[in-house]
Design an enzyme around this catalytic site. Structure first.
Site, PDB file in Angstrom:
ATOM      1  N   GLU A 271      -7.674  -5.398  -0.403  1.00  0.00           N
ATOM      2  CA  GLU A 271      -8.283  -6.183  -1.425  1.00  0.00           C
ATOM      3  C   GLU A 271      -8.151  -7.614  -1.373  1.00  0.00           C
ATOM      4  O   GLU A 271      -9.107  -8.546  -2.211  1.00  0.00           O
ATOM      5  CB  GLU A 271      -7.391  -5.663  -2.822  1.00  0.00           C
ATOM      6  CG  GLU A 271      -7.485  -4.322  -3.192  1.00  0.00           C
ATOM      7  CD  GLU A 271      -8.886  -3.701  -3.537  1.00  0.00           C
ATOM      8  OE1 GLU A 271      -9.972  -4.244  -3.146  1.00  0.00           O
ATOM      9  OE2 GLU A 271      -8.981  -2.861  -4.231  1.00  0.00           O
TER      10      GLU A 271
ATOM     11  N   HIS B 188       0.771  -1.050  -0.081  1.00  0.00           N
ATOM     12  CA  HIS B 188      -0.042  -0.062  -0.001  1.00  0.00           C
ATOM     13  C   HIS B 188       0.982   1.095   0.060  1.00  0.00           C
ATOM     14  O   HIS B 188       1.935   1.329   0.449  1.00  0.00           O
ATOM     15  CB  HIS B 188      -0.916   0.016   1.315  1.00  0.00           C
ATOM     16  CG  HIS B 188      -2.007   1.041   1.142  1.00  0.00           C
ATOM     17  ND1 HIS B 188      -2.008   2.262   1.365  1.00  0.00           N
ATOM     18  CD2 HIS B 188      -3.277   0.642   0.594  1.00  0.00           C
ATOM     19  CE1 HIS B 188      -3.046   2.836   1.258  1.00  0.00           C
ATOM     20  NE2 HIS B 188      -3.905   2.019   0.698  1.00  0.00           N
TER      21      HIS B 188
HETATM   22  N1  ACO Z   1       4.075  -7.426  -4.768  1.00  0.00           N
HETATM   23  C1  ACO Z   1       5.657  -7.406  -4.884  1.00  0.00           C
HETATM   24  N2  ACO Z   1       6.204  -6.473  -4.968  1.00  0.00           N
HETATM   25  C2  ACO Z   1       5.509  -5.373  -4.520  1.00  0.00           C
HETATM   26  C3  ACO Z   1       4.218  -5.264  -4.115  1.00  0.00           C
HETATM   27  C4  ACO Z   1       3.463  -6.404  -4.283  1.00  0.00           C
HETATM   28  N3  ACO Z   1       2.047  -6.564  -4.111  1.00  0.00           N
HETATM   29  N4  ACO Z   1       3.882  -3.975  -3.746  1.00  0.00           N
HETATM   30  C5  ACO Z   1       5.122  -3.214  -3.920  1.00  0.00           C
HETATM   31  N5  ACO Z   1       6.153  -4.149  -4.284  1.00  0.00           N
HETATM   32  C6  ACO Z   1       7.472  -3.710  -4.470  1.00  0.00           C
HETATM   33  C7  ACO Z   1       7.755  -2.863  -5.514  1.00  0.00           C
HETATM   34  O1  ACO Z   1       7.841  -3.796  -7.001  1.00  0.00           O
HETATM   35  C8  ACO Z   1       8.980  -1.992  -5.385  1.00  0.00           C
HETATM   36  O2  ACO Z   1      10.316  -2.487  -5.348  1.00  0.00           O
HETATM   37  P1  ACO Z   1      11.219  -2.094  -5.994  1.00  0.00           P
HETATM   38  O3  ACO Z   1      11.643  -0.885  -4.985  1.00  0.00           O
HETATM   39  O4  ACO Z   1      12.305  -3.343  -5.722  1.00  0.00           O
HETATM   40  O5  ACO Z   1      11.059  -1.768  -7.207  1.00  0.00           O
HETATM   41  C9  ACO Z   1       8.618  -1.491  -3.847  1.00  0.00           C
HETATM   42  O6  ACO Z   1       7.762  -2.708  -3.377  1.00  0.00           O
HETATM   43  C10 ACO Z   1       7.642  -0.438  -3.679  1.00  0.00           C
HETATM   44  O7  ACO Z   1       6.772  -0.499  -4.732  1.00  0.00           O
HETATM   45  P2  ACO Z   1       6.101   0.997  -5.236  1.00  0.00           P
HETATM   46  O8  ACO Z   1       5.250   0.673  -6.483  1.00  0.00           O
HETATM   47  O9  ACO Z   1       6.820   2.394  -4.877  1.00  0.00           O
HETATM   48  O10 ACO Z   1       4.865   1.038  -4.089  1.00  0.00           O
HETATM   49  P3  ACO Z   1       3.675   1.909  -4.152  1.00  0.00           P
HETATM   50  O11 ACO Z   1       3.621   2.588  -2.812  1.00  0.00           O
HETATM   51  O12 ACO Z   1       3.868   3.071  -5.156  1.00  0.00           O
HETATM   52  O13 ACO Z   1       2.582   0.931  -4.529  1.00  0.00           O
HETATM   53  C11 ACO Z   1       0.846  -0.366  -4.431  1.00  0.00           C
HETATM   54  C12 ACO Z   1       1.399   0.800  -3.853  1.00  0.00           C
HETATM   55  C13 ACO Z   1       0.478   0.228  -6.103  1.00  0.00           C
HETATM   56  C14 ACO Z   1      -0.625  -0.675  -3.833  1.00  0.00           C
HETATM   57  C15 ACO Z   1       1.415  -1.682  -4.734  1.00  0.00           C
HETATM   58  O14 ACO Z   1       1.933  -2.177  -3.371  1.00  0.00           O
HETATM   59  C16 ACO Z   1       0.847  -2.822  -5.451  1.00  0.00           C
HETATM   60  O15 ACO Z   1       1.155  -2.911  -6.798  1.00  0.00           O
HETATM   61  N6  ACO Z   1       0.074  -3.723  -4.771  1.00  0.00           N
HETATM   62  C17 ACO Z   1      -0.408  -4.891  -5.710  1.00  0.00           C
HETATM   63  C18 ACO Z   1      -1.795  -4.365  -6.278  1.00  0.00           C
HETATM   64  C19 ACO Z   1      -2.918  -3.983  -5.167  1.00  0.00           C
HETATM   65  O16 ACO Z   1      -3.013  -5.100  -4.290  1.00  0.00           O
HETATM   66  N7  ACO Z   1      -3.646  -3.181  -5.333  1.00  0.00           N
HETATM   67  C20 ACO Z   1      -4.772  -2.570  -4.366  1.00  0.00           C
HETATM   68  C21 ACO Z   1      -4.224  -1.649  -3.421  1.00  0.00           C
HETATM   69  S1  ACO Z   1      -5.352  -1.360  -2.258  1.00  0.00           S
HETATM   70  C22 ACO Z   1      -6.529  -0.291  -2.858  1.00  0.00           C
HETATM   71  O17 ACO Z   1      -6.051   0.620  -3.728  1.00  0.00           O
HETATM   72  C23 ACO Z   1      -7.690  -0.156  -2.396  1.00  0.00           C
END
Ligand code: ACO
Length: 375
Positions: A317, A258
């Site tokens: 989710e 998140h």
């Molecule tokens: N699985 C694997 N790796 C992840 C995940 C995940 N679910 N989430 C973040 N990471 C990793 C990224 O790849 C990144 O790694 P890196 O630094 O080695 O490149 C690091 O963690 C940081 O990721 P960011 O994209 O900067 O994190 P951000 O805060 O932008 O992302 C998000 C938040 C978009 C929700 C992300 O965690 C994600 O894509 N999750 C999966 C999709 C999901 O569950 N979405 C629902 C969110 S809840 C809602 O909106 C109601």
């Protein structure tokens, strides 16, 4: 660098990519404490609302003060709005029925007048309640079931979906879900609603913009893919190997991580309790639950090992997927059900933004080629 070659871009701050720490609004609606894992909605902690208040009661809480003519009996007003919206299903021709449900919902909702009044707001809250089950039934070759304005919203949605009255545990589970997702600070869809509302485009345009933002898999489009992931894993014993392979391929594990929470999303626990209550009522497949628990445990362990610098926890989710599946919603409609829950939040934020009198208009920093200086 000579003063002549200094450009406006040189005088601008670095772009705040992702807007992570940018505060663009003051709100009385909700507070997300990402470090403590706490969500407060109009002064109440989520725990005091989820599983205790109806979706209509939380809608009234959110809309209070933003619509001076908000009726005392909001459930009845929303029931009447459901009856009005039902007529829109007649416009679901073959072209619309072929669309994914969230797009069909958007197309049909776009027909609602773009006013700025309470009647428009009520119809927008009612739109996914009525159109989602109607579209599911049409896709199955069944007649849509007309709303019963005397019922509570959650019970009526399930009745319109299945054609039979849900039991109390099922209606309570849907209410719990709708309350849990009712508002959540300046998430992407709420921000979209506020941007559009700030132009005075009207509530329907703001709501439609929010729906467009919601459907992406990084926001409200994640729970369907959570189920795809569970299906692909298949058996609890395969969880670790499958998830490990997905991470090796650079994929994200849906339902984890998140932008704001650095600890467990409090909404995940609220919905886990909802799934447990449904399971106690015999309404969740026990094998599915065992698989989900194995996937969650394996995902958390793997993410902690693979991304040690980044706390990645279960988000809202993951349990949304299990709860809505157990209630019989097809996975491709999950985003529509999310829109039903989030509608009151979007609309209250839209009105709050309009009340500031400010157009939301940030700046960009141009880094492209420049015209040659005149000789
Ligand atoms: N699985 C694997 N790796 C992840 C995940 C995940 N679910 N989430 C973040 N990471 C990793 C990224 O790849 C990144 O790694 P890196 O630094 O080695 O490149 C690091 O963690 C940081 O990721 P960011 O994209 O900067 O994190 P951000 O805060 O932008 O992302 C998000 C938040 C978009 C929700 C992300 O965690 C994600 O894509 N999750 C999966 C999709 C999901 O569950 N979405 C629902 C969110 S809840 C809602 O909106 C109601």
């Amino acid at each position: 660098m000579s003063s002549a070659s200094v450009t406006i871009a040189d005088r601008m701050p670095e772009a705040a990519s992702g807007l992570d720490d940018v505060v663009v609004a003051e709100t009385v609606l909700s507070e997300v404490d990402g470090a403590a894992g706490r969500l407060v909605i109009r002064g109440r902690p989520l725990d005091a609302l989820a599983g205790r208040a109806s979706a209509e009661a939380v809608a009234a809480l959110l809309l209070d003060g933003f619509f001076p003519d908000l009726p005392d009996d909001l459930p009845a007003a929303l029931g009447a709005a459901r009856a009005e919206v039902f007529a829109e299903l007649a416009a679901a021709d073959a072209g619309i029925r072929r669309l994914p449900p969230v797009e069909a919902l958007r197309a049909l909702s776009a027909r609602l007048a773009d006013g700025d009044d309470l009647a428009t707001a009520l119809r927008l809250i009612a739109a996914p309640a009525v159109l989602t089950p109607g579209l599911v039934r049409l896709a199955r070759g069944l007649e849509p079931v007309a709303p019963d304005p005397a019922l509570g919203q959650a019970a009526d949605v399930l009745r319109m979906l299945h054609g039979t009255m849900p039991d109390a545990a099922q209606a309570a589970a849907l209410d719990r879900y709708l309350v849990t997702v009712a508002d959540h600070g300046l998430n992407a869809s709420t921000f979209a609603a506020r941007v559009v509302a700030s132009t005075r485009a009207g509530l329907t345009s703001a709501w439609l913009a929010a729906l467009g933002a919601l459907k992406g898999p990084l926001h409200g489009g994640a729970p369907g893919p959570v189920l795809d992931m569970l299906d692909a894993v298949g058996m609890p014993e395969r969880a670790e190997a499958w998830l490990s392979g997905a991470l090796d391929r650079g994929e994200r594990l849906m339902g984890f991580g998140h932008r704001i929470y650095r600890v467990r999303d409090p909404r995940a626990d609220a919905l886990k309790a909802g799934v447990a209550a449904l399971a106690a009522a015999g309404r969740v497949d026990a094998g599915r639950l065992r698989l989900a628990e194995a996937v969650e445990a394996a995902a958390l362990a793997l993410l902690a090992r693979r991304k040690p610098g980044r706390p990645l926890e279960t988000n809202v989710e993951f349990y949304t997927a299990l709860l809505l599946e157990a209630l019989g919603f097809p996975r491709e409609t999950f985003t529509c059900v999310f829109a039903l829950g989030r509608g009151p939040g979007w609309l209250a934020h839209a009105r709050e933004q309009v009340a500031t009198g400010r157009l939301l208009r940030p700046q960009s920093r141009y880094v492209g080629p420049r015209p040659r200086e005149a000789a």
